[in-house]
Write a protein that holds these residues in place. Structure first.
Motif, PDB file in Angstrom:
ATOM      1  N   UNK A  79      -5.256  11.848   9.395  1.00  0.00           N
ATOM      2  CA  UNK A  79      -4.337  10.713   9.351  1.00  0.00           C
ATOM      3  C   UNK A  79      -4.502   9.941   8.044  1.00  0.00           C
ATOM      4  N   UNK A  80      -3.523   9.103   7.754  1.00  0.00           N
ATOM      5  CA  UNK A  80      -3.593   8.259   6.569  1.00  0.00           C
ATOM      6  C   UNK A  80      -3.104   8.916   5.305  1.00  0.00           C
ATOM      7  N   UNK A  81      -2.560  10.123   5.413  1.00  0.00           N
ATOM      8  CA  UNK A  81      -2.031  10.832   4.254  1.00  0.00           C
ATOM      9  C   UNK A  81      -0.848  11.689   4.695  1.00  0.00           C
ATOM     10  N   UNK A  82       0.219  11.691   3.925  1.00  0.00           N
ATOM     11  CA  UNK A  82       1.357  12.570   4.196  1.00  0.00           C
ATOM     12  C   UNK A  82       1.023  13.976   3.705  1.00  0.00           C
ATOM     13  N   UNK A  83       1.381  14.975   4.502  1.00  0.00           N
ATOM     14  CA  UNK A  83       1.063  16.372   4.200  1.00  0.00           C
ATOM     15  C   UNK A  83       2.346  17.184   4.118  1.00  0.00           C
ATOM     16  N   UNK A  84       2.452  17.998   3.068  1.00  0.00           N
ATOM     17  CA  UNK A  84       3.669  18.783   2.837  1.00  0.00           C
ATOM     18  C   UNK A  84       3.289  20.183   2.382  1.00  0.00           C
ATOM     19  N   UNK A  85       4.001  21.189   2.887  1.00  0.00           N
ATOM     20  CA  UNK A  85       3.854  22.550   2.357  1.00  0.00           C
ATOM     21  C   UNK A  85       5.200  22.994   1.800  1.00  0.00           C
ATOM     22  N   UNK A  86       5.139  23.708   0.677  1.00  0.00           N
ATOM     23  CA  UNK A  86       6.353  24.141  -0.021  1.00  0.00           C
ATOM     24  C   UNK A  86       6.323  25.659  -0.195  1.00  0.00           C
ATOM     25  N   UNK A 121       0.837  -1.199   0.000  1.00  0.00           N
ATOM     26  CA  UNK A 121       0.000   0.000   0.000  1.00  0.00           C
ATOM     27  C   UNK A 121       0.873   1.251   0.000  1.00  0.00           C
ATOM     28  N   UNK A 122       0.605   2.155  -0.931  1.00  0.00           N
ATOM     29  CA  UNK A 122       1.337   3.419  -0.994  1.00  0.00           C
ATOM     30  C   UNK A 122       0.581   4.464  -0.174  1.00  0.00           C
ATOM     31  N   UNK A 123       1.282   5.140   0.717  1.00  0.00           N
ATOM     32  CA  UNK A 123       0.648   6.182   1.521  1.00  0.00           C
ATOM     33  C   UNK A 123       0.411   7.413   0.656  1.00  0.00           C
ATOM     34  N   UNK A 124      -0.813   7.914   0.573  1.00  0.00           N
ATOM     35  CA  UNK A 124      -1.079   9.115  -0.232  1.00  0.00           C
ATOM     36  C   UNK A 124      -0.268  10.303   0.280  1.00  0.00           C
ATOM     37  N   UNK A 125       0.049  11.225  -0.614  1.00  0.00           N
ATOM     38  CA  UNK A 125       0.787  12.424  -0.229  1.00  0.00           C
ATOM     39  C   UNK A 125       0.218  13.647  -0.953  1.00  0.00           C
ATOM     40  N   UNK A 126      -0.132  14.649  -0.176  1.00  0.00           N
ATOM     41  CA  UNK A 126      -0.626  15.913  -0.707  1.00  0.00           C
ATOM     42  C   UNK A 126       0.410  16.985  -0.397  1.00  0.00           C
ATOM     43  N   UNK A 127       0.900  17.658  -1.415  1.00  0.00           N
ATOM     44  CA  UNK A 127       1.890  18.724  -1.232  1.00  0.00           C
ATOM     45  C   UNK A 127       1.349  20.032  -1.791  1.00  0.00           C
ATOM     46  N   UNK A 128       1.465  21.081  -1.006  1.00  0.00           N
ATOM     47  CA  UNK A 128       1.041  22.403  -1.444  1.00  0.00           C
ATOM     48  C   UNK A 128       2.213  23.205  -1.963  1.00  0.00           C
ATOM     49  N   UNK A 129       2.171  23.544  -3.242  1.00  0.00           N
ATOM     50  CA  UNK A 129       3.211  24.366  -3.863  1.00  0.00           C
ATOM     51  C   UNK A 129       2.733  25.813  -3.864  1.00  0.00           C
ATOM     52  N   UNK A 130       3.290  26.620  -2.971  1.00  0.00           N
ATOM     53  CA  UNK A 130       2.833  27.995  -2.813  1.00  0.00           C
ATOM     54  C   UNK A 130       3.341  28.931  -3.902  1.00  0.00           C
ATOM     55  N   UNK A 131       4.326  28.460  -4.673  1.00  0.00           N
ATOM     56  CA  UNK A 131       4.916  29.279  -5.731  1.00  0.00           C
ATOM     57  C   UNK A 131       5.415  30.613  -5.136  1.00  0.00           C
ATOM     58  N   UNK A 132       5.353  31.714  -5.873  1.00  0.00           N
ATOM     59  CA  UNK A 132       5.882  32.983  -5.360  1.00  0.00           C
ATOM     60  C   UNK A 132       4.759  33.762  -4.672  1.00  0.00           C
ATOM     61  N   UNK A 133       4.300  33.193  -3.565  1.00  0.00           N
ATOM     62  CA  UNK A 133       3.218  33.786  -2.781  1.00  0.00           C
ATOM     63  C   UNK A 133       3.547  33.694  -1.300  1.00  0.00           C
ATOM     64  N   UNK A 134       3.103  34.647  -0.541  1.00  0.00           N
ATOM     65  CA  UNK A 134       3.245  34.784   0.901  1.00  0.00           C
ATOM     66  C   UNK A 134       4.657  35.241   1.298  1.00  0.00           C
ATOM     67  N   UNK A 135       4.689  36.325   2.071  1.00  0.00           N
ATOM     68  CA  UNK A 135       5.949  36.758   2.676  1.00  0.00           C
ATOM     69  C   UNK A 135       6.318  35.762   3.765  1.00  0.00           C
ATOM     70  N   UNK A 136       7.509  35.901   4.337  1.00  0.00           N
ATOM     71  CA  UNK A 136       7.931  35.001   5.403  1.00  0.00           C
ATOM     72  C   UNK A 136       6.958  35.066   6.584  1.00  0.00           C
ATOM     73  N   UNK A 137       6.534  36.276   6.938  1.00  0.00           N
ATOM     74  CA  UNK A 137       5.605  36.438   8.064  1.00  0.00           C
ATOM     75  C   UNK A 137       4.236  35.858   7.733  1.00  0.00           C
ATOM     76  N   UNK A 138       3.751  36.098   6.512  1.00  0.00           N
ATOM     77  CA  UNK A 138       2.455  35.560   6.109  1.00  0.00           C
ATOM     78  C   UNK A 138       2.477  34.032   6.083  1.00  0.00           C
ATOM     79  N   UNK A 139       3.596  33.473   5.657  1.00  0.00           N
ATOM     80  CA  UNK A 139       3.721  32.017   5.586  1.00  0.00           C
ATOM     81  C   UNK A 139       3.624  31.395   6.974  1.00  0.00           C
ATOM     82  N   UNK A 140       4.315  31.996   7.937  1.00  0.00           N
ATOM     83  CA  UNK A 140       4.275  31.477   9.310  1.00  0.00           C
ATOM     84  C   UNK A 140       2.876  31.608   9.896  1.00  0.00           C
ATOM     85  N   UNK A 141       2.251  32.751   9.673  1.00  0.00           N
ATOM     86  CA  UNK A 141       0.883  32.946  10.167  1.00  0.00           C
ATOM     87  C   UNK A 141      -0.065  31.888   9.591  1.00  0.00           C
ATOM     88  N   UNK A 142       0.113  31.596   8.316  1.00  0.00           N
ATOM     89  CA  UNK A 142      -0.786  30.645   7.651  1.00  0.00           C
ATOM     90  C   UNK A 142      -0.622  29.230   8.202  1.00  0.00           C
TER      91      UNK A 142
END
Length: 251
Positions: A34-41, A1-22
Motif C-alpha cells: 500500500x501507499x504506492x500506485x503500481x502499473x505494468x506495461x 502529498x504526491x502518491x508514489x508510482x512505480x511502473x514496469x515497462x516490459x518493452x518487447x518481452x513476454x508473449x501474451x501467455x507469459x505475460x498473463x502467467x507472470x
C-alpha cells in the motif's frame, strides 16, 4: 502529498501467455503493498489478458506507445480508443521510440493531448544522452523536451499526468544517475519548467519518476529525494523481484 508510482515497462518481452502467467504470479503480493500506485506495461498483444488477470486488484495497466489519431491508414499503429478498454496509462516518448522510430517532440505533444482526451494518463519520457550530459547540456535539453511535450495543455491536464526522467545513458546499461544527481536534475530541469509554464502549485502536483537501471536495492535511495515520486522500471520489472522493488519504494 504526491502518491508514489512505480511502473514496469516490459518493452518487447513476454508473449501474451507469459505475460498473463507472470502477473498471476505477482499480483497477490504486489496487491498487498500500500501507499504506492503500481502499473505494468506489457506489449500490445498482451494487454487484454493482463487486464483480465488484474481485475479485482489495484494494479494498473499501461501501454508502451500509441498513435495520436483515432483511426486511419497507419499500418502497425494502435489508436488511443483501442487502448482505453484495457489501460489507464500509456508511455509516451520513450527514448527508444525517439531513437529507433524517429519520434519527435511535436509527436510526443500530439500523443499527450490525445491520451488525455481519451482519459488515459500519459507517462511522458524525457532524458539526455551521455554526450549531452558530459557537455553540460542536460538542463537545456531536458527542459526543452518538457516544454515541448506540455505545450498547449492546461494546468489541470498537466497536474494529472506523469513525467519520467530517464537519462538515456542509464537505460539498460547498468549505469545509473546517483540519487542526488537525479533529484537535482528533476527539480531543476523537469519541475522547474513546469512551474515556469503553469505555476508552482501545478508543478508540485505533477508526479515525476526516475528511470534507468533501477533495481530493488537502489530504489529507496531515489525515493528519498523530495522531487522523485517513483520509477519507470525496465528489466527489473520482468522478474518476480519487481515485488521487492515496489515494496522498497513504498518504504
Amino acid at each position: 502529498m504526491r502518491t508514489p508510482i512505480i511502473a514496469g515497462n516490459w518493452k518487447m518481452n513476454k508473449t501474451a501467455a507469459e505475460a498473463v502467467d507472470f502477473v498471476r504470479e505477482i499480483r497477490n503480493k504486489l496487491g498487498q503493498i500500500k501507499g504506492v500506485d503500481k502499473v505494468v506495461c506489457p506489449p500490445f498483444i498482451a494487454l487484454p489478458g493482463v487486464y483480465d488477470a488484474l481485475q479485482a486488484t489495484d494494479i494498473g495497466v499501461g501501454a508502451q506507445n500509441m498513435h495520436f489519431a483515432e483511426s486511419g491508414a497507419y499500418t502497425g499503429e494502435c489508436a488511443p480508443n483501442m487502448l482505453t478498454p484495457y489501460c489507464q496509462y500509456v508511455i509516451i516518448g520513450h527514448s527508444e521510440r525517439r531513437e529507433y522510430f524517429n519520434e519527435t517532440d511535436e509527436g510526443v505533444n500530439q500523443k499527450a493531448k490525445a491520451a488525455l482526451a481519451h482519459g488515459l494518463t500519459p507517462i511522458i519520457c524525457v532524458g539526455e544522452t551521455l554526450a549531452q550530459n558530459e557537455a553540460g547540456e542536460t538542463q537545456a535539453f531536458v527542459s526543452g523536451q518538457v516544454r515541448a511535450a506540455l505545450d498547449g495543455l492546461t494546468a489541470e491536464q498537466v497536474a494529472s499526468l506523469i513525467i519520467a526522467y530517464e537519462p538515456i545513458w542509464a537505460i539498460g546499461t547498468g549505469k545509473s544517475a546517483s540519487a542526488a544527481q537525479a533529484g537535482s536534475i528533476i527539480g531543476l530541469s523537469v519541475r522547474g519548467p513546469i512551474a515556469d509554464m503553469f505555476g508552482e502549485e501545478t508543478a508540485q502536483k505533477v508526479r515525476i519518476q526516475y528511470g534507468g537501471s533501477v533495481k530493488e536495492h537502489n530504489i529507496a535511495e531515489y525515493m528519498a529525494q523530495p522531487d522523485i515520486d517513483g520509477a519507470l522500471v525496465g528489466g527489473a520489472s520482468l522478474k518476480a523481484s519487481f515485488v521487492e522493488l515496489v515494496k522498497n519504494a513504498a518504504g
